[in-house]
Design an enzyme around this catalytic site. Sequence first.
Site, PDB file in Angstrom:
ATOM      1  N   GLU A  49       4.413  11.147  -4.451  1.00  0.00           N
ATOM      2  CA  GLU A  49       3.515  10.867  -5.374  1.00  0.00           C
ATOM      3  C   GLU A  49       2.858  11.941  -6.121  1.00  0.00           C
ATOM      4  O   GLU A  49       2.409  11.900  -7.446  1.00  0.00           O
ATOM      5  CB  GLU A  49       2.361   9.952  -5.079  1.00  0.00           C
ATOM      6  CG  GLU A  49       3.144   8.533  -4.205  1.00  0.00           C
ATOM      7  CD  GLU A  49       2.234   7.632  -3.719  1.00  0.00           C
ATOM      8  OE1 GLU A  49       1.111   7.369  -4.483  1.00  0.00           O
ATOM      9  OE2 GLU A  49       2.484   6.888  -2.944  1.00  0.00           O
ATOM     10  N   TYR A  54      -5.575   9.272  -5.058  1.00  0.00           N
ATOM     11  CA  TYR A  54      -4.961   9.637  -3.858  1.00  0.00           C
ATOM     12  C   TYR A  54      -3.972  10.781  -4.052  1.00  0.00           C
ATOM     13  O   TYR A  54      -3.944  11.849  -3.460  1.00  0.00           O
ATOM     14  CB  TYR A  54      -4.082   8.271  -3.281  1.00  0.00           C
ATOM     15  CG  TYR A  54      -3.170   8.668  -2.219  1.00  0.00           C
ATOM     16  CD1 TYR A  54      -3.415   9.310  -1.091  1.00  0.00           C
ATOM     17  CD2 TYR A  54      -1.695   8.632  -2.677  1.00  0.00           C
ATOM     18  CE1 TYR A  54      -2.177   9.639  -0.127  1.00  0.00           C
ATOM     19  CE2 TYR A  54      -0.754   8.823  -1.762  1.00  0.00           C
ATOM     20  CZ  TYR A  54      -1.116   9.293  -0.362  1.00  0.00           C
ATOM     21  OH  TYR A  54      -0.041   9.778   0.394  1.00  0.00           O
ATOM     22  N   LYS A  62      -3.639  14.711  -2.549  1.00  0.00           N
ATOM     23  CA  LYS A  62      -2.706  15.333  -1.649  1.00  0.00           C
ATOM     24  C   LYS A  62      -2.001  16.517  -2.585  1.00  0.00           C
ATOM     25  O   LYS A  62      -1.711  17.292  -2.066  1.00  0.00           O
ATOM     26  CB  LYS A  62      -1.587  14.413  -1.606  1.00  0.00           C
ATOM     27  CG  LYS A  62      -1.926  12.983  -0.913  1.00  0.00           C
ATOM     28  CD  LYS A  62      -1.989  13.266   0.775  1.00  0.00           C
ATOM     29  CE  LYS A  62      -0.956  13.967   1.411  1.00  0.00           C
ATOM     30  NZ  LYS A  62      -1.152  14.251   2.865  1.00  0.00           N
TER      31      LYS A  62
HETATM   32  P1  NAD Z   1      -2.580   6.389   7.836  1.00  0.00           P
HETATM   33  O1  NAD Z   1      -3.540   6.019   6.723  1.00  0.00           O
HETATM   34  O2  NAD Z   1      -1.867   5.225   8.645  1.00  0.00           O
HETATM   35  O3  NAD Z   1      -3.357   7.128   8.685  1.00  0.00           O
HETATM   36  C1  NAD Z   1      -3.958   8.315   8.698  1.00  0.00           C
HETATM   37  C2  NAD Z   1      -4.887   8.860  10.169  1.00  0.00           C
HETATM   38  O4  NAD Z   1      -5.653   9.705   9.698  1.00  0.00           O
HETATM   39  C3  NAD Z   1      -5.449   7.727  10.713  1.00  0.00           C
HETATM   40  O5  NAD Z   1      -5.324   7.709  12.113  1.00  0.00           O
HETATM   41  C4  NAD Z   1      -6.951   8.245  10.355  1.00  0.00           C
HETATM   42  O6  NAD Z   1      -7.953   7.813  11.334  1.00  0.00           O
HETATM   43  C5  NAD Z   1      -6.868   9.625  10.415  1.00  0.00           C
HETATM   44  N1  NAD Z   1      -7.885  10.163   9.576  1.00  0.00           N
HETATM   45  C6  NAD Z   1      -8.387   9.944   8.170  1.00  0.00           C
HETATM   46  N2  NAD Z   1      -9.050  10.713   8.186  1.00  0.00           N
HETATM   47  C7  NAD Z   1      -9.489  11.855   9.043  1.00  0.00           C
HETATM   48  C8  NAD Z   1     -10.252  12.898   9.031  1.00  0.00           C
HETATM   49  N3  NAD Z   1     -11.279  13.139   8.347  1.00  0.00           N
HETATM   50  N4  NAD Z   1     -10.118  13.586  10.159  1.00  0.00           N
HETATM   51  C9  NAD Z   1      -9.297  13.156  11.401  1.00  0.00           C
HETATM   52  N5  NAD Z   1      -8.624  12.183  11.040  1.00  0.00           N
HETATM   53  C10 NAD Z   1      -8.750  11.424   9.861  1.00  0.00           C
HETATM   54  O7  NAD Z   1      -1.734   7.222   6.968  1.00  0.00           O
HETATM   55  P2  NAD Z   1       0.104   7.272   7.217  1.00  0.00           P
HETATM   56  O8  NAD Z   1       0.595   6.253   6.335  1.00  0.00           O
HETATM   57  O9  NAD Z   1       0.589   7.639   8.582  1.00  0.00           O
HETATM   58  O10 NAD Z   1       0.136   8.658   6.466  1.00  0.00           O
HETATM   59  C11 NAD Z   1       0.066   9.945   7.290  1.00  0.00           C
HETATM   60  C12 NAD Z   1       0.291  11.253   6.217  1.00  0.00           C
HETATM   61  O11 NAD Z   1       1.623  10.835   5.533  1.00  0.00           O
HETATM   62  C13 NAD Z   1      -0.501  11.466   5.038  1.00  0.00           C
HETATM   63  O12 NAD Z   1      -0.916  12.602   4.747  1.00  0.00           O
HETATM   64  C14 NAD Z   1       0.078  10.554   3.849  1.00  0.00           C
HETATM   65  O13 NAD Z   1      -0.572  11.163   2.735  1.00  0.00           O
HETATM   66  C15 NAD Z   1       1.312  10.890   4.162  1.00  0.00           C
HETATM   67  N6  NAD Z   1       2.466  10.319   3.575  1.00  0.00           N
HETATM   68  C16 NAD Z   1       2.487   8.704   3.698  1.00  0.00           C
HETATM   69  C17 NAD Z   1       3.273   8.040   3.129  1.00  0.00           C
HETATM   70  C18 NAD Z   1       3.451   6.685   3.540  1.00  0.00           C
HETATM   71  O14 NAD Z   1       4.257   5.802   2.789  1.00  0.00           O
HETATM   72  N7  NAD Z   1       2.586   5.879   4.411  1.00  0.00           N
HETATM   73  C19 NAD Z   1       4.585   8.568   2.629  1.00  0.00           C
HETATM   74  C20 NAD Z   1       4.558   9.908   2.361  1.00  0.00           C
HETATM   75  C21 NAD Z   1       3.484  10.835   2.890  1.00  0.00           C
HETATM   76  P1  TYD Z   2       1.955   0.642  -1.562  1.00  0.00           P
HETATM   77  O1  TYD Z   2       2.452   0.158  -0.251  1.00  0.00           O
HETATM   78  O2  TYD Z   2       0.530   0.731  -1.605  1.00  0.00           O
HETATM   79  O3  TYD Z   2       2.347   2.245  -1.461  1.00  0.00           O
HETATM   80  P2  TYD Z   2       2.194   3.203  -2.794  1.00  0.00           P
HETATM   81  O4  TYD Z   2       1.443   2.772  -3.921  1.00  0.00           O
HETATM   82  O5  TYD Z   2       1.972   4.503  -2.250  1.00  0.00           O
HETATM   83  O6  TYD Z   2       3.688   3.495  -3.326  1.00  0.00           O
HETATM   84  O7  TYD Z   2       2.626  -0.038  -2.576  1.00  0.00           O
HETATM   85  C1  TYD Z   2       3.956  -0.161  -2.772  1.00  0.00           C
HETATM   86  C2  TYD Z   2       4.170  -0.630  -4.211  1.00  0.00           C
HETATM   87  O8  TYD Z   2       4.063  -2.017  -3.794  1.00  0.00           O
HETATM   88  C3  TYD Z   2       3.564  -0.120  -5.313  1.00  0.00           C
HETATM   89  O9  TYD Z   2       4.230  -0.351  -6.613  1.00  0.00           O
HETATM   90  C4  TYD Z   2       2.357  -1.278  -5.573  1.00  0.00           C
HETATM   91  C5  TYD Z   2       3.058  -2.477  -4.770  1.00  0.00           C
HETATM   92  N1  TYD Z   2       2.317  -3.466  -4.326  1.00  0.00           N
HETATM   93  C6  TYD Z   2       1.966  -4.806  -4.685  1.00  0.00           C
HETATM   94  O10 TYD Z   2       2.740  -5.334  -5.545  1.00  0.00           O
HETATM   95  N2  TYD Z   2       1.175  -5.845  -3.970  1.00  0.00           N
HETATM   96  C7  TYD Z   2       0.359  -5.232  -3.014  1.00  0.00           C
HETATM   97  O11 TYD Z   2      -0.493  -6.116  -2.369  1.00  0.00           O
HETATM   98  C8  TYD Z   2       0.557  -3.784  -2.656  1.00  0.00           C
HETATM   99  C9  TYD Z   2      -0.301  -3.256  -1.367  1.00  0.00           C
HETATM  100  C10 TYD Z   2       1.261  -3.082  -3.214  1.00  0.00           C
END
Ligand code: NAD
Ligand code: TYD
Length: 335
Positions: free
Chosen positions: A125, A149, A153
């Site tokens: 993103e 967000y 990042k």
């Molecule tokens: P998540 O929200 O499920 O988990 C985040 C974790 O970080 C939680 O366990 C939370 O308690 C911990 N945390 C938050 N603030 C904190 C702090 N100040 N100190 C210590 N711990 C803290 O997130 P996720 O989906 O597992 O994402 C993990 C990483 O991967 C993030 O850096 C996110 O930007 C990146 N990422 C996520 C996705 C996705 O699709 N979910 C995709 C690409 C990159």
């Molecule tokens: P999301 O899972 O929040 O991931 P990101 O915004 O980081 O890509 O959303 C994925 C896609 O789904 C995004 O285009 C927003 C859409 N979305 C919905 O249409 N409805 C929802 O309730 C949510 C949470 C996301």
Amino acid sequence: MKILVTGGAGFIGSNFIRYWTNKYPDDKIVNLDALTYAGNLENLKDIENNKNYEFIKGDIRDADLVNDLVKDVDLIIHFAAESHVDRSIQNSEDFIKTNVLGTRVLLDAAKNNGNIRFHHISTDEVFGALGLDDEPFNEDTPYDPRSPYSASKAASDHLARAYFHTHKLPITISNCTNNYGPFQFPEKLIPLFITNLIEGEKVPVYGKGENIRDWIYVDDHNAGVDAIIKKGRIGETYCLGGENEITNLEITKKILNLMGMGEEMIEYVKDRPGHDFRYAMDITKAKNELGWRPKIKFEEGLKKTVEWYKNNKDWWRGIKSGSYLEYYKKQYGRN
Ligand code: NAD
Ligand code: TYD
């Protein structure tokens, strides 16, 4: 090897710890996590008694704690973040505090304790949004974050790179596309929709559901991180993705189909402000340099994920009835 994993009680971090302890059982892992709304020790129930695993509840912004923890660590893998775009639109404060300031504390601790190897987990993103005809993002795409967000990042990515150039800190960065799989907090699209449908509730599709994301199964992401740790070049960024672009509406229909439900369960709701239209990733560099590629087909991963949420209702029902409800009501204007 001893590894400090931050954010290991969240979705990707907990799957990473499970992946790593299975593959490298002799490595020691310290999991530092503040247990925010998104952190959940239930995610690691099967690991908690492993002799090579230790959990520390704490904030990555706590410099004294972090300095202490990194003393005998060989590698830091930094997952901890505020991760949900919609929450960053409601209030961006924690995103800046954790994602930017917290990353800085970790980088300083790595620098001040013998330049510890540091892998920073980031997102596609940061590159902004693509139109239908644009080429997918790659490692040379200029940064253009558009949500609070992604801006936070992007700032943390820049900091990690700045510590490499300025302090010779041995960093690598991965920018990955949307993850899905077990233990994902049910505010994100796929687990929200699956759990709503299990409860007989409609699924809120933003706008017309035409936005496109590239989805990767969480284990494939973690295998990519593993490959970067083992084979990646210091100072480099690697783009990871599932080579699986799909609209939100198409995903919704696939989930409905897997659950034996029809399109009457779709509710089209107000669009997300500043909703990025399309993300897609060119993963040629990771394929060529690391020999890595995503292995799990979307159909297979989605099926496994639906089954997991069906079989683990206790895990998400607790979450959905807690403080999350306040967020959900605010987000969707529901009771
Ligand atoms: P998540 O929200 O499920 O988990 C985040 C974790 O970080 C939680 O366990 C939370 O308690 C911990 N945390 C938050 N603030 C904190 C702090 N100040 N100190 C210590 N711990 C803290 O997130 P996720 O989906 O597992 O994402 C993990 C990483 O991967 C993030 O850096 C996110 O930007 C990146 N990422 C996520 C996705 C996705 O699709 N979910 C995709 C690409 C990159
Ligand atoms: P999301 O899972 O929040 O991931 P990101 O915004 O980081 O890509 O959303 C994925 C896609 O789904 C995004 O285009 C927003 C859409 N979305 C919905 O249409 N409805 C929802 O309730 C949510 C949470 C996301």
